[in-house]
Design a protein around this motif. Structure first.
Motif, mmCIF file in Angstrom:
data_model
loop_
_atom_site.group_PDB
_atom_site.id
_atom_site.type_symbol
_atom_site.label_atom_id
_atom_site.label_comp_id
_atom_site.label_asym_id
_atom_site.label_seq_id
_atom_site.Cartn_x
_atom_site.Cartn_y
_atom_site.Cartn_z
ATOM 1 N N LYS A 72 0.840 -1.199 0.000
ATOM 2 C CA LYS A 72 0.000 0.000 0.000
ATOM 3 C C LYS A 72 0.876 1.250 0.000
ATOM 4 C CE LYS A 72 -3.741 2.288 2.520
ATOM 5 N NZ LYS A 72 -4.657 2.225 3.699
ATOM 6 N N HIS A 73 1.936 1.215 0.791
ATOM 7 C CA HIS A 73 2.850 2.365 0.839
ATOM 8 C C HIS A 73 3.490 2.606 -0.520
ATOM 9 C CE1 HIS A 73 5.973 5.056 2.424
ATOM 10 N NE2 HIS A 73 6.825 4.354 1.684
ATOM 11 N N VAL A 74 3.953 1.531 -1.171
ATOM 12 C CA VAL A 74 4.633 1.666 -2.457
ATOM 13 C C VAL A 74 3.664 2.113 -3.544
ATOM 14 C CG1 VAL A 74 5.785 0.367 -4.269
ATOM 15 C CG2 VAL A 74 6.484 0.055 -1.896
ATOM 16 N N ALA A 75 2.429 1.622 -3.492
ATOM 17 C CA ALA A 75 1.440 2.043 -4.479
ATOM 18 C C ALA A 75 1.177 3.543 -4.377
ATOM 19 C CB ALA A 75 0.136 1.262 -4.289
ATOM 20 N N GLU A 76 1.246 4.078 -3.149
ATOM 21 C CA GLU A 76 1.049 5.507 -2.952
ATOM 22 C C GLU A 76 2.328 6.298 -3.233
ATOM 23 O OE1 GLU A 76 -1.747 7.157 -2.283
ATOM 24 O OE2 GLU A 76 -2.800 5.237 -2.501
ATOM 25 N N HIS A 77 3.467 5.649 -3.094
ATOM 26 C CA HIS A 77 4.753 6.321 -3.299
ATOM 27 C C HIS A 77 5.641 5.483 -4.232
ATOM 28 C CE1 HIS A 77 3.789 9.075 0.018
ATOM 29 N NE2 HIS A 77 3.356 8.004 0.673
ATOM 30 N N PRO A 78 5.267 5.364 -5.491
ATOM 31 C CA PRO A 78 6.046 4.537 -6.428
ATOM 32 C C PRO A 78 7.467 5.046 -6.649
ATOM 33 C CG PRO A 78 4.407 5.840 -7.597
ATOM 34 C CD PRO A 78 4.113 5.988 -6.141
ATOM 35 N N GLU A 79 7.761 6.278 -6.218
ATOM 36 C CA GLU A 79 9.140 6.766 -6.319
ATOM 37 C C GLU A 79 10.073 5.972 -5.408
ATOM 38 O OE1 GLU A 79 7.169 9.031 -3.001
ATOM 39 O OE2 GLU A 79 6.638 8.435 -5.053
ATOM 40 N N ARG A 80 9.514 5.136 -4.511
ATOM 41 C CA ARG A 80 10.338 4.317 -3.639
ATOM 42 C C ARG A 80 10.869 3.064 -4.348
ATOM 43 N NH1 ARG A 80 10.104 4.205 1.865
ATOM 44 N NH2 ARG A 80 11.978 2.971 1.529
ATOM 45 N N ILE A 81 10.303 2.717 -5.491
ATOM 46 C CA ILE A 81 10.673 1.441 -6.122
ATOM 47 C C ILE A 81 11.906 1.623 -7.011
ATOM 48 C CG2 ILE A 81 9.840 -0.552 -7.407
ATOM 49 C CD1 ILE A 81 7.033 0.496 -7.099
#
Length: 500
Positions: free
Chosen positions: A132-141
């Motif tokens: 959920k966090h990554v979906a909201e903040h894809p800049e983390r991937i």
């Protein structure tokens, strides 16, 4: 009353001494920490250097055991603080055991993540939170490995500016709005199939795929291409091209002018129709080629391919390989496109794989590999390769019934690694042959060779060494894990220098 007063006084003294003892322990711990910090040989290394070293250890160790990597942070407080202050050391969530995930994720802070699911750990509330966090903040991937979680990949609809690599399972498809069409750093993809057009593929340079649009625009930027087993070509409408002919494949390769590495399994249903091309394709950057041949005539692709200088060529032949005629185009291609010095290392593994290496200083690197060859084919293959002048013959594990290249007069070093009595017996039968092969032999390396019964085998080896002409006398015998006594070694030293 007096007893109570004595007891109270005694307890106060005990507490006083315990407090002093604990204070001394604290001082001792502090002194030890100061000693470790001030006297350590690494104390003058900047934190950046130590962090880099930790990063190397992390990448090497975590693929086997995450707990072994954690031990590094227990060496001293300085190391622990440096490790905790480097978010990149905690950003690979794919290798983290389930119970460590929350802590590793917290320590990663805002660092780009390597995220994966499937085979590494079970999905639960922790992973749901991270997804959920990554979906909201894809800049983390940064790197994404998703196997069996189609619902998660469908949530990735926002731009991912730092995403570099995507690997998804064969049963998954990319959604139409994947990453909102924006992934400027995405260079590498491993998947079952890609769409014909997608803006997020604009900078793709590495592709591993099974269903591929050979005419897709993004294919022209590829540096590395791997088409896996049973891959199929797709037309513009996404339909399967049921019979790939040689010209279709060559045209696709011609449209990849930047290609440096190619791994190709030729399809079973590849057309036998000859090519209509009048001139071969010249790939100026292609250096590393792996081709799995599945039909006798499929090697003709090498008749239509040229490179400036091949650095590595690997060919896998069918198990029912009959003769060398099917790989003559491969050998001609190698002789024409390999411009290095003569190959000097010849390696036979398990009696059927032919590997030729080139020495660079003290390191040897594979240059030419033929797999699934019978030992009887080896001489024929080598004769097709005039650039190959074997100097070292190394045979590992199983020995073939007949030594390959026994009539080769250029081999100077013979290395044998034996793990079975059968192979040991084959070696000593080879020593008792009436002819003396390898006339240029100067060094013999034996590992794991059993000399039981010694009464026959040591004299056999001594006779074989002594029979050789003085001009090509064996100068060095290297023994490793052969179980010989000092008396046995002393006996061999009467005819040759022995190490081991």
């Amino acid at each position: 009353m007096i007893t109570r007063m004595i007891s109270t006084h005694s307890q106060e003294l005990e507490d006083l001494y315990d407090a002093k003892i604990n204070a001394h322990f604290a001082d001792i711990r502090l002194l030890r920490e100061q000693r470790n910090a001030d006297c350590s040989k690494t104390r003058n290394l900047p934190p950046e250097i130590l962090s880099t070293i930790f990063g190397i250890l992390h990448s090497e160790i975590t693929q086997y055991s995450y707990q072994e990597w954690i031990v590094v942070t227990h060496v001293c407080s300085t190391w622990r603080n440096i490790a905790l202050d480097d978010p990149s050391l905690w950003s690979d969530i794919t290798v983290v055991p389930t119970n460590w995930i929350p802590e590793a994720f917290a320590r990663s802070k805002a660092a780009p993540l390597t995220l994966g699911q499937g085979g590494f750990y079970d999905r639960g509330k922790t992973l749901d939170f991270i997804y959920k966090h990554v979906a909201e903040h894809p800049e983390r991937i940064k790197r994404l490995y998703i196997h069996g979680e189609e619902d998660f990949i469908n949530t990735l609809t926002k731009p991912a500016p730092f995403l570099e690599h995507v690997d998804i399972s064969p049963d998954m498809e990319f959604p139409p709005d994947f990453l909102g069409g924006v992934a400027p750093r995405l260079k590498s993809v491993s998947c079952q199939s890609l769409p014909l057009e997608a803006t997020w593929l604009a900078n793709l340079t590495r592709l591993e795929c099974f269903q591929v649009h050979l005419g897709a625009v993004y294919m022209s930027n590829l540096i590395s291409l791997e088409l896996g087993y049973d891959w199929v070509a797709l037309d513009a409408a996404g339909g399967v091209i049921h019979c790939v002919d040689i010209d279709l494949l060559l045209s696709a390769l011609q449209n990849m002018p930047l290609l440096q590495q190619l791994c190709l399994t030729l399809p079973r249903n590849m057309s036998n129709a000859p090519s209509n091309r009048s001139a071969p394709i010249h790939h100026h950057h292609l250096r590393d080629i792996t081709v799995h041949l599945r039909k006798p005539k499929s090697a003709v692709i090498f008749n239509h391919l040229r490179v400036d200088s091949i650095e590595r060529l690997e060919i896998t032949c069918p198990i029912d390989f009959k003769d060398t005629a099917m790989i003559e185009p491969v050998c001609r291609f190698f002789n024409m496109c390999y411009h290095g010095s003569n190959l000097s290392y010849y390696l036979l593994q398990d009696g059927r794989d032919l590997e030729m290496h080139q020495f660079v200083g003290s390191i040897h690197t594979p240059v030419l590999l033929f797999k699934c060859l019978r030992p009887t084919d080896l001489v024929s293959v080598v004769n097709l390769l005039p650039r190959c002048v074997p100097r070292i013959l190394a045979m590992h594990r199983k020995l073939p019934p007949k030594f390959p290249l026994a009539d080769c007069d250029t081999i100077e070093e013979l290395q044998l690694q034996i793990i079975s009595e059968y192979s040991t017996s084959a070696f000593f039968e080879f020593l008792e042959a009436p002819s003396i092969p390898y006339p240029s032999l100067r060094q013999l390396h034996l590992e794991g060779v059993s000399f039981v019964p010694k009464a026959k085998r040591i004299p056999s080896l001594k006779r074989w060494i002594s029979k050789r002409k003085s001009g090509t006398k064996i100068e060095l015998l290297v023994l490793k894990e052969c179980g010989l006594s000092d008396k046995d070694i002393a006996s061999l030293r009467k005819v040759v220098t022995v190490v081991g």
